[in-house]
Design a protein around this motif. Sequence first.
Motif, PDB file in Angstrom:
ATOM      1  N   LYS A  65       0.774  -1.248  -0.007  1.00 60.64           N
ATOM      2  CA  LYS A  65       0.114  -0.032   0.056  1.00 60.64           C
ATOM      3  C   LYS A  65       0.866   1.384   0.155  1.00 60.64           C
ATOM      4  O   LYS A  65       0.562   2.049  -0.600  1.00 60.64           O
ATOM      5  CB  LYS A  65      -1.003  -0.138   1.216  1.00 60.64           C
ATOM      6  N   ALA A  66       2.067   1.131   0.776  1.00 56.87           N
ATOM      7  CA  ALA A  66       2.813   2.341   0.871  1.00 56.87           C
ATOM      8  C   ALA A  66       3.568   2.621  -0.308  1.00 56.87           C
ATOM      9  O   ALA A  66       3.982   3.795  -0.724  1.00 56.87           O
ATOM     10  CB  ALA A  66       3.921   1.994   2.076  1.00 56.87           C
ATOM     11  N   ASP A  67       4.038   1.520  -0.863  1.00 54.67           N
ATOM     12  CA  ASP A  67       4.841   1.562  -2.276  1.00 54.67           C
ATOM     13  C   ASP A  67       4.199   0.634  -3.353  1.00 54.67           C
ATOM     14  O   ASP A  67       4.562  -0.649  -3.339  1.00 54.67           O
ATOM     15  CB  ASP A  67       6.198   1.081  -1.949  1.00 54.67           C
ATOM     16  N   ARG A  68       3.387   1.035  -4.495  1.00 56.20           N
ATOM     17  CA  ARG A  68       2.788   0.225  -5.195  1.00 56.20           C
ATOM     18  C   ARG A  68       3.994  -0.469  -6.130  1.00 56.20           C
ATOM     19  O   ARG A  68       3.682  -1.431  -6.768  1.00 56.20           O
ATOM     20  CB  ARG A  68       1.849   1.195  -6.013  1.00 56.20           C
ATOM     21  N   GLY A  69       5.268   0.165  -6.163  1.00 56.07           N
ATOM     22  CA  GLY A  69       6.231  -0.485  -6.951  1.00 56.07           C
ATOM     23  C   GLY A  69       6.612  -1.759  -6.457  1.00 56.07           C
ATOM     24  O   GLY A  69       7.214  -2.752  -7.071  1.00 56.07           O
ATOM     25  N   GLN A  70       6.295  -2.079  -5.058  1.00 56.13           N
ATOM     26  CA  GLN A  70       6.422  -3.505  -4.273  1.00 56.13           C
ATOM     27  C   GLN A  70       5.293  -4.381  -4.665  1.00 56.13           C
ATOM     28  O   GLN A  70       5.561  -5.524  -3.982  1.00 56.13           O
ATOM     29  CB  GLN A  70       6.706  -3.131  -2.985  1.00 56.13           C
ATOM     30  N   ALA A  71       4.322  -4.180  -5.378  1.00 53.69           N
ATOM     31  CA  ALA A  71       3.183  -4.975  -5.542  1.00 53.69           C
ATOM     32  C   ALA A  71       3.444  -6.258  -5.905  1.00 53.69           C
ATOM     33  O   ALA A  71       2.938  -7.448  -5.374  1.00 53.69           O
ATOM     34  CB  ALA A  71       2.153  -4.273  -6.441  1.00 53.69           C
ATOM     35  N   GLN A  72       4.227  -6.548  -6.774  1.00 55.01           N
ATOM     36  CA  GLN A  72       4.431  -7.733  -7.324  1.00 55.01           C
ATOM     37  C   GLN A  72       5.274  -8.774  -6.143  1.00 55.01           C
ATOM     38  O   GLN A  72       4.905  -9.731  -5.715  1.00 55.01           O
ATOM     39  CB  GLN A  72       5.375  -7.971  -8.539  1.00 55.01           C
ATOM     40  N   ALA A  73       6.274  -8.181  -5.529  1.00 56.87           N
ATOM     41  CA  ALA A  73       6.880  -8.953  -4.614  1.00 56.87           C
ATOM     42  C   ALA A  73       6.258  -9.240  -3.156  1.00 56.87           C
ATOM     43  O   ALA A  73       6.237 -10.228  -2.462  1.00 56.87           O
ATOM     44  CB  ALA A  73       8.488  -7.917  -3.989  1.00 56.87           C
ATOM     45  N   GLN A  74       5.449  -8.148  -2.888  1.00 55.97           N
ATOM     46  CA  GLN A  74       4.548  -8.285  -1.617  1.00 55.97           C
ATOM     47  C   GLN A  74       3.434  -9.259  -2.029  1.00 55.97           C
ATOM     48  O   GLN A  74       3.238 -10.154  -0.971  1.00 55.97           O
ATOM     49  CB  GLN A  74       4.262  -6.962  -1.115  1.00 55.97           C
ATOM     50  N   SER A  75       2.965  -9.106  -3.156  1.00 52.62           N
ATOM     51  CA  SER A  75       1.824 -10.004  -3.311  1.00 52.62           C
ATOM     52  C   SER A  75       2.274 -11.654  -3.389  1.00 52.62           C
ATOM     53  O   SER A  75       1.617 -12.419  -2.973  1.00 52.62           O
ATOM     54  CB  SER A  75       0.903  -9.483  -4.591  1.00 52.62           C
ATOM     55  N   GLN A  76       3.549 -11.687  -3.891  1.00 52.68           N
ATOM     56  CA  GLN A  76       4.044 -13.006  -3.845  1.00 52.68           C
ATOM     57  C   GLN A  76       4.288 -13.436  -2.276  1.00 52.68           C
ATOM     58  O   GLN A  76       4.144 -14.461  -2.124  1.00 52.68           O
ATOM     59  CB  GLN A  76       5.273 -13.165  -4.501  1.00 52.68           C
ATOM     60  N   ARG A  77       4.766 -12.548  -1.370  1.00 53.26           N
ATOM     61  CA  ARG A  77       5.005 -12.838  -0.064  1.00 53.26           C
ATOM     62  C   ARG A  77       3.491 -13.130   0.328  1.00 53.26           C
ATOM     63  O   ARG A  77       3.539 -14.367   1.364  1.00 53.26           O
ATOM     64  CB  ARG A  77       5.533 -11.702   0.552  1.00 53.26           C
ATOM     65  N   ILE A  78       2.393 -12.505   0.218  1.00 53.10           N
ATOM     66  CA  ILE A  78       1.219 -12.765   0.883  1.00 53.10           C
ATOM     67  C   ILE A  78       0.662 -14.090   0.211  1.00 53.10           C
ATOM     68  O   ILE A  78       0.121 -15.074   0.910  1.00 53.10           O
ATOM     69  CB  ILE A  78       0.121 -11.771   0.392  1.00 53.10           C
ATOM     70  N   TYR A  79       1.002 -14.273  -0.980  1.00 55.71           N
ATOM     71  CA  TYR A  79       0.465 -15.473  -1.554  1.00 55.71           C
ATOM     72  C   TYR A  79       1.212 -16.711  -1.071  1.00 55.71           C
ATOM     73  O   TYR A  79       0.444 -17.823  -0.519  1.00 55.71           O
ATOM     74  CB  TYR A  79       0.987 -15.515  -3.144  1.00 55.71           C
ATOM     75  N   ASN A  80       2.500 -16.922  -0.727  1.00 52.40           N
ATOM     76  CA  ASN A  80       2.933 -17.781  -0.009  1.00 52.40           C
ATOM     77  C   ASN A  80       2.542 -18.187   1.227  1.00 52.40           C
ATOM     78  O   ASN A  80       2.195 -19.344   1.851  1.00 52.40           O
ATOM     79  CB  ASN A  80       4.684 -17.728   0.138  1.00 52.40           C
ATOM     80  N   LEU A  81       2.375 -17.055   2.234  1.00 57.58           N
ATOM     81  CA  LEU A  81       1.754 -17.137   3.436  1.00 57.58           C
ATOM     82  C   LEU A  81       0.199 -17.845   3.567  1.00 57.58           C
ATOM     83  O   LEU A  81       0.254 -18.654   4.354  1.00 57.58           O
ATOM     84  CB  LEU A  81       1.855 -15.992   3.964  1.00 57.58           C
ATOM     85  N   THR A  82      -0.232 -17.320   2.263  1.00 59.12           N
ATOM     86  CA  THR A  82      -1.725 -17.815   2.459  1.00 59.12           C
ATOM     87  C   THR A  82      -1.885 -19.030   2.004  1.00 59.12           C
ATOM     88  O   THR A  82      -2.675 -19.814   2.377  1.00 59.12           O
ATOM     89  CB  THR A  82      -2.550 -16.891   1.344  1.00 59.12           C
ATOM     90  N   HIS A  83      -0.899 -19.450   1.155  1.00 60.96           N
ATOM     91  CA  HIS A  83      -1.133 -20.869   0.708  1.00 60.96           C
ATOM     92  C   HIS A  83      -0.878 -21.830   2.019  1.00 60.96           C
ATOM     93  O   HIS A  83      -1.512 -22.892   1.796  1.00 60.96           O
ATOM     94  CB  HIS A  83       0.206 -21.182  -0.553  1.00 60.96           C
ATOM     95  N   ASP A  84       0.282 -21.295   2.750  1.00 60.97           N
ATOM     96  CA  ASP A  84       0.450 -22.056   3.785  1.00 60.97           C
ATOM     97  C   ASP A  84      -0.716 -22.258   5.033  1.00 60.97           C
ATOM     98  O   ASP A  84      -0.901 -23.503   5.284  1.00 60.97           O
ATOM     99  CB  ASP A  84       1.754 -21.709   4.702  1.00 60.97           C
ATOM    100  N   LEU A  85      -1.292 -21.170   4.911  1.00 60.50           N
ATOM    101  CA  LEU A  85      -2.441 -21.201   5.847  1.00 60.50           C
ATOM    102  C   LEU A  85      -3.736 -22.041   5.273  1.00 60.50           C
ATOM    103  O   LEU A  85      -4.554 -22.715   5.959  1.00 60.50           O
ATOM    104  CB  LEU A  85      -3.126 -19.761   6.149  1.00 60.50           C
ATOM    105  N   ARG A  86      -3.883 -22.116   3.991  1.00 54.26           N
ATOM    106  CA  ARG A  86      -4.668 -22.643   3.386  1.00 54.26           C
ATOM    107  C   ARG A  86      -4.526 -24.262   3.688  1.00 54.26           C
ATOM    108  O   ARG A  86      -5.659 -24.937   4.190  1.00 54.26           O
ATOM    109  CB  ARG A  86      -4.883 -22.716   1.727  1.00 54.26           C
TER     110      ARG A  86
END
Length: 160
Positions: A65-86
Amino acid sequence: MTKKNIEIIHPTNKLKQYITDPRSLSTTAIAKAEAAMQKVAGSIDLAKEADPALKEMQAAYQAMKADRGQAQAQSQRIYNLTHDLRGLGSNFNYPLITRIGGSLCRFIEGLETASDTQLEIIRAHIDAIRAVLHNKMSGEGHAIGIQIAEGLETLVREER
């Protein structure tokens, strides 16, 4: 063009000697394994175990949210964490975690940029996961949780 002699070597499968026919597995052994899994699952507080992952997901969301340029890296981080929680949701009788996590993974997979709307959809998923765990909504039949999951899935379908 010259022809070369090629010899294909098929190594023996030594694992076969250790495996019996899977159809002949003992139903007693399967029942014991399932009972042991239920005992372990019942002794773990998934909300407590998932808290570090949720905090990391929230931090990744804030960074995006603070730096939209980090969207791809941060969304991958969220994806990995979410995948584990699933996976934890499936193993510890939290089907809503699995469902909401699946929706979030589908939404952010391959996300390169993040609009305001997309950020809000990500935040809503993270908040929903937190709410399910905080309210210990394990098992089936949580009408409000199901409505939330359905709403998030609709948002994902419409935004993609």
